[in-house]
Design an enzyme around this catalytic site. Structure first.
Site, PDB file in Angstrom:
ATOM      1  N   PRO A  39     -19.229  -5.244  -6.351  1.00 14.91           N
ATOM      2  CG  PRO A  39     -18.738  -2.927  -5.601  1.00 14.91           C
ATOM      3  CD  PRO A  39     -18.156  -4.257  -5.011  1.00 14.91           C
ATOM      4  CG  ASP A  78     -18.480   0.406  -8.938  1.00 21.88           C
ATOM      5  OD1 ASP A  78     -18.350   0.953  -8.158  1.00 21.88           O
ATOM      6  OD2 ASP A  78     -18.110  -0.260  -9.327  1.00 21.88           O
ATOM      7  CD1 TRP A 505     -10.956   0.638 -12.374  1.00 18.87           C
ATOM      8  CD2 TRP A 505     -12.488  -1.390 -11.568  1.00 18.87           C
ATOM      9  NE1 TRP A 505     -11.692  -0.555 -12.917  1.00 18.87           N
ATOM     10  CE2 TRP A 505     -12.389  -1.509 -12.869  1.00 18.87           C
ATOM     11  CE3 TRP A 505     -12.275  -2.662 -10.904  1.00 18.87           C
ATOM     12  CZ2 TRP A 505     -12.665  -2.241 -13.194  1.00 18.87           C
ATOM     13  CZ3 TRP A 505     -13.093  -3.733 -11.213  1.00 18.87           C
ATOM     14  CH2 TRP A 505     -13.279  -3.901 -12.610  1.00 18.87           C
ATOM     15  CD  GLN A 541     -14.722  -7.463 -11.867  1.00 21.05           C
ATOM     16  OE1 GLN A 541     -14.097  -6.485 -11.427  1.00 21.05           O
ATOM     17  NE2 GLN A 541     -15.311  -6.280 -13.041  1.00 21.05           N
ATOM     18  CD1 TRP A 545     -13.877  -4.495  -6.667  1.00 18.38           C
ATOM     19  CD2 TRP A 545     -14.643  -6.782  -5.544  1.00 18.38           C
ATOM     20  NE1 TRP A 545     -14.264  -5.057  -4.780  1.00 18.38           N
ATOM     21  CE2 TRP A 545     -14.379  -6.458  -4.937  1.00 18.38           C
ATOM     22  CE3 TRP A 545     -14.825  -8.389  -6.443  1.00 18.38           C
ATOM     23  CZ2 TRP A 545     -15.203  -6.577  -3.784  1.00 18.38           C
ATOM     24  CZ3 TRP A 545     -15.307  -8.932  -4.633  1.00 18.38           C
ATOM     25  CH2 TRP A 545     -15.854  -7.814  -3.714  1.00 18.38           C
ATOM     26  CE  LYS A 578     -15.619 -11.196 -24.767  1.00 16.31           C
ATOM     27  NZ  LYS A 578     -14.740  -9.805 -24.502  1.00 16.31           N
ATOM     28  CE  LYS A 581     -25.829  -3.780 -21.249  1.00 14.28           C
ATOM     29  NZ  LYS A 581     -25.248  -2.854 -21.058  1.00 14.28           N
TER      30      LYS A 581
END
Ligand code: ZN
Ligand code: ZN
Length: 1010
Positions: A39, A78, A505, A541, A545, A578, A581
């Site tokens: 999610p 999520d 998490w 992840q 996750w 990388k 933003k």
């Protein structure tokens, strides 16, 4: 073609005809391929990284569906966690927890809930536009009451087994945010700073001797409970400045100058020695203030004696557990000294260093101080210095399940494979207990109630259980409503919920059962979908996750909840930086979609490198994917469409079974593409599947097949040649549409819809037709293409255009049998009149003997020059006899005295590649020059006809400033090719006139329409 517009039309078609829904329903009852969606959080705009995960998931799911599997796709959101809270704090201008509580938890959480879906529309739009088929109408959402209830159930399971417990843990802690940070968060915020480090004397009880310790965090001395030495290193007692001081021998040598050694002993011997505390603000509940041993004590810096404060250091805490030392915690949640800390009370710890140093100095306990430059962690969100801090937390005892985790990891297939025994194994091998609780607001409330009177604790595992015990339940299970629910304790006291919420998490780690509201509902669905066949997320992840899923499913079911995990590389910008933003170094996905389309972005992401490798993303790469692959494919299709429409070709009615050689070849190659894609998709080598498709389309279909076959479709009659070609192209394109459909679903749909009138996404993936595979033919064609390439290369080298016919090419090959069937193709493609295959091509070349002066000189000194001359004018056969007569004298000649050079004869040029040798005759004969010139003229006239917008059937009269003999014997050819009624050999006077430069000659052509 306007590609993005075409895609919009396809989206409309999918929507109107509910193709996604149908594609799933169609497979009901078939074997399942279970996908579990990781999610995302919709509180930020989707960026190219999200587009990548959505694209890769989509390819796999569409492919599996077309392979006949039932692939349900439930979206998920999520929704909890600190990032959401931080965002809302910023919006509301709240600076800390106190201000949040003054603002009101209810209002604050309402804002969080709103914020979580702030960009839901943008996410839905991106998902739709990129072509990711997932059920966004019925997603699982971690903030739903029913989802929370399932999470509660799992916590109660852990509780029942004693795996959910309260303990201390030293964690990096941000006093501003009032929360702990995970290790990867800490890693983001290191800065170099200068702190005070000090040498402090601890007086040994009952003696006038001191233990000298060193610390870089003076404020932690308040909580000192022990000193640690290394058991095996040597320590010394010295006389220094009139005092008796103990420290490590190695350290004394490097930090002190004049001193007298009184005694030397191993650190072990100091164990148990008691000393007088520096500060005694509270009476500890356990024995403390004595020397312990620890192997982490280093001889690289300090004094070899380490001050231990279990409340403020991870290693300290471990030592504390081992020696059962008390945890003296005198710092509050905001990083300020509690009121028990007397004169320090209310001070922020980092600011207290100076006063403590001053205090020690006054008391004569400070032996020295120095500035100390080191890397210190700061909060990546708010830039406050972090402190290491023992906080009370609720834990899940994952360390007890370590062996189970290892066992269950064995059942998982990792892509790439190296993660399984690398990064992931390393992580679970050292697994720590999961610090589950957060003293925050927006999260799944920890369902533990504690009696205020007798301290009894209970864990609630369901809404019903809570209702039975409390008599009521809130409409919303979040704080603050849940906090108002009180339970009567059996002792008569009142039980209140602990204030913590849990780590988000853990929420997402429950997705595999909580999305079904298991075990309260849907037991069968859950069982049928457990474990999932496939999960896929970015590589970061691995400890996120991927771990939390395995942790929760190991805890509850002692099994993995996913069988295959595909990890994706990070997205980088053009220079390999990388994406961030802040730097805004990426193009918005929406901009790419409207400029180049989703297929172009998808194809680039999928074909450029293995899924797990980082991907650089920039406009030009996407543009290239569009023009090099997608538009090439579209041009092939357009070609077929145009001519088959002109000829009113109807596959059902007109198709022929027999095929021409080249048609059989391309059909055979297509079967290989199907095979390759199937093989590659089995191992998620999506990039290799893409390359097989692209090579086929660009190289074989467009650059070879279509080019060679063009002329077949230009004839007017409806012959076998043409029908065989149309039948073949129809089969190739309609099959290809199905092959590419999972990868580039828009153009696949467009082509298939136009050809077949139904959605390609409701079709099966093509199956290899063994009978169409012809290995021998493929090999012949491969050789024909290689030969063609060599000849073209040779022409280019000598600057001879393909339009100029050449007389012959002599060819020898190491292997490869009969090429008779493809000789005509080679001739046509290379414009060489004659192709001759020979055993030994050297026989057609000149052999030249070169004398080796060095070797001759050594043997024959001054005669060498003459001998060399003779040798070079001698035949090879003669030299092999081994002697030569020079000035009446016989000289012995051996093989090292000369070498044989092989050279093309005059008028030939030689080329070689992969064992194929070609000797191309490049002498221009008069007749070939005429033919070539005629072709040049034809090309110019055709170009001019195009510029005049003449229709195919319109006739012309041509005037040209050359003499008739320049195209002697080719006049009819020129007339036919250009639909000219007459050619006049004169300087053009009127009509459309244009000047050309043909091989440095000024040629003027005039055209008049009749
Ligand atoms: Zn912070
Ligand atoms: Zn009680």
């Amino acid at each position: 073609m306007n590609y993005p517009k075409m895609e919009e039309e396809i989206l409309k078609y999918w929507n109107e005809h509910e193709i996604f829904k149908k594609s799933i329903e169609k497979r009901k009852g078939e074997k399942k391929f279970v996908f579990l969606e990781g999610p995302p959080t919709a509180n930020g705009m989707p960026h190219p990284g999200h587009v990548l995960t959505r694209t890769v998931k989509d390819v796999v799911l569409r492919y599996k569906t077309m392979k006949g599997y039932y692939v349900a796709r439930k979206a998920g959101w999520d929704t909890h966690g600190l990032p959401v809270e931080i965002e809302v704090e910023k919006i509301l201008g709240l600076k800390n927890k106190q201000e949040i509580e003054e603002f009101g938890i209810e209002k604050f959480n309402q804002e969080c809930k709103k914020n979580v879906f702030k960009y839901e529309e943008a996410w839905k739009e991106m998902t739709k536009r990129v072509g990711f088929w997932i059920d966004m109408e019925n997603p699982y959402i971690t903030l739903d009451n029913l989802y929370i209830e399932s999470v509660w159930w799992s916590l109660k399971e852990a509780w029942k087994r004693g795996l959910l417990y309260r303990g201390y843990r030293v964690t990096p802690y941000c006093p501003r945010c009032g929360t702990t940070l995970s290790s990867h968060e800490v890693a983001q915020g290191y800065k170099e700073v200068e702190d005070d480090s000090i040498f402090v004397k601890f007086k040994i009880k009952g003696k006038d001797e001191f233990l000298l310790a060193w610390t870089t965090t003076p404020w932690t001395l308040i909580s000192n409970v022990a000193l640690a030495v290394h058991p095996d290193e040597l320590y010394v007692k010295i006389e220094y400045n009139g005092e008796k001081i103990i420290l490590a021998e190695a350290r004394a040598k490097s930090i002190l100058k004049e001193y007298r050694v009184l005694d030397v002993f191993k650190g072990m011997e100091l164990k148990g020695i008691e000393y007088e505390p520096l500060y005694k603000f509270v009476e500890p509940d356990k024995k403390c203030w004595y020397v312990v041993t620890a192997v982490f004590v280093t001889m690289d810096e300090g004094t070899g004696i380490v001050h231990i404060a279990p409340a403020f250091g991870e290693e300290d805490y471990e030592v504390g557990i081992k020696y059962d030392l008390p945890v003296v915690q005198l710092v509050d949640n905001e990083g300020k000294f509690k009121k028990e800390a007397g004169w320090l009370s209310g001070k922020f710890v980092k600011d207290a260093d100076k006063e403590i140093i001053e205090n020690l100095k006054e008391r004569g306990l400070l032996e020295g101080e120095q500035k100390y430059r080191h890397q210190y962690p700061f909060c990546w969100r708010c830039d406050s210095p972090l402190i290491y801090y023992a906080i009370e937390s609720w834990f899940i005892g994952m360390s007890k399940l370590r062996d189970n985790l290892l066992k269950n990891n064995e059942e998982i297939k990792w892509y790439p494979e190296n993660l399984k025994y690398g990064r992931f194994l390393d992580f679970i091998k050292d697994v720590r207990d999961w610090a589950l609780s957060r003293k925050r607001y927006w999260g799944t409330p920890l369902p533990i109630w504690v009696c205020e009177k007798c301290k009894k604790e209970i864990c609630i595992g369901s809404i019903k259980e809570l209702k039975d015990l409390a008599g009521k339940i809130p409409y919303d299970l979040h704080r603050p409503f849940i906090d108002e629910i009180k339970i009567k304790c059996e002792c008569g006291g009142e039980m209140k919920r602990v204030e913590e919420v849990i780590d988000a998490w853990y929420d997402s780690g429950c997705a595999f059962f909580a999305q079904w509201h298991y075990p309260f509902e849907n037991e069968e669905e859950f069982m049928n979908n457990f474990p999932a066949d496939f999960i896929c997320e970015a590589i970061d992840q691995t400890r996120g996750w991927f771990y939390s899923l395995l942790a929760v499913s190991t805890l509850l079911f002692d099994k993995t909840c996913y069988k295959n995990v595909l990890t994706l590389g990070l997205i980088l910008d053009e220079k390999g930086q990388k994406m961030s933003k802040k730097a805004r170094n990426y193009i918005e996905p929406s901009e790419i979609f409207s400029k180049y389309g989703a297929d172009a972005l998808r194809w680039y992401l999928l074909s450029s490198s293995p899924p797990w490798q980082p991907k650089r993303i920039y406009e030009k790469a996407i543009k290239d994917a569009l023009s090099q692959f997608l538009l090439t494919l579209w041009n092939v299709y357009s070609f077929y469409k145009t001519y088959s429409n002109l000829d009113k070709f109807d596959y059902e009615r007109d198709f022929v079974k027999e095929r021409k050689l080249i048609d059989r070849w391309i059909l055979s190659r297509l079967q290989k593409v199907i095979m390759e894609v199937d093989k590659r998709m089995e191992e998620f080598e999506i990039h290799k599947a893409c390359r097989a498709i692209e090579d086929f389309v660009v190289d074989e279909l467009s650059n070879w097949y279509i080019r060679l076959c063009r002329k077949r479709f230009w004839t007017e009659e409806q012959n076998f040649d043409k029908l065989s070609g149309y039948s073949t192209l129809y089969e190739i394109l309609s099959t290809l549409a199905r092959i590419i459909a999972p990868f580039v679903p828009f153009i696949g749909e467009k082509i298939y819809l136009e050809m077949k009138g139904e959605s390609v996404h409701l079709c099966d993936f093509p199956v290899v037709e063994e009978s169409l595979i012809d290995e021998k033919l493929e090999e012949k064609m491969r050789l024909a293409r290689e030969i063609t390439e060599i000849i073209r290369g040779l022409r280019a080298k000598k600057n001879i255009k393909v339009r100029y016919p050449l007389k012959e090419a002599i060819i020898s090959m190491e292997e490869g049998g009969e090429l008779e069937e493809v000789i005509n193709l080679i001739k046509e493609e290379t414009n060489v009149k004659n192709i001759i295959f020979v055993e030994n091509i050297e026989e057609y070349m000149e052999k030249k003997v070169k004398a080796n002066l060095a070797s001759l000189g050594k043997k024959y000194k001054k005669d060498a020059g003459n001998i060399a001359n003779l040798i070079e004018n001698c035949s090879v056969e003669k030299l092999k006899e081994g002697k030569i007569i020079c000035n009446g004298k016989e000289y012995e000649i051996s093989e090292e005295d000369y070498r044989i050079e092989i050279k093309e004869k005059e008028g030939y040029i030689f080329g070689e590649k992969d064992g194929i040798k070609v000797l191309l005759n490049i002498t221009k004969s008069e007749e070939l020059i005429v033919e070539g010139f005629a072709r040049e003229i034809v090309r110019r006239i055709q170009q001019m006809r195009k510029e005049m917008n003449l229709e195919m059937e319109e006739k012309i009269i041509v005037e040209i400033n050359i003499s008739r003999d320049r195209i002697d014997g080719w006049e009819d050819y020129v007339k036919n090719e250009t639909r000219s009624k007459e050619i006049k050999y004169c300087l053009p006077q009127d009509g459309y006139i244009k000047e050309w430069d043909i091989d440095d000659e000024r040629i003027i052509i005039g055209i008049k329409k009749i």
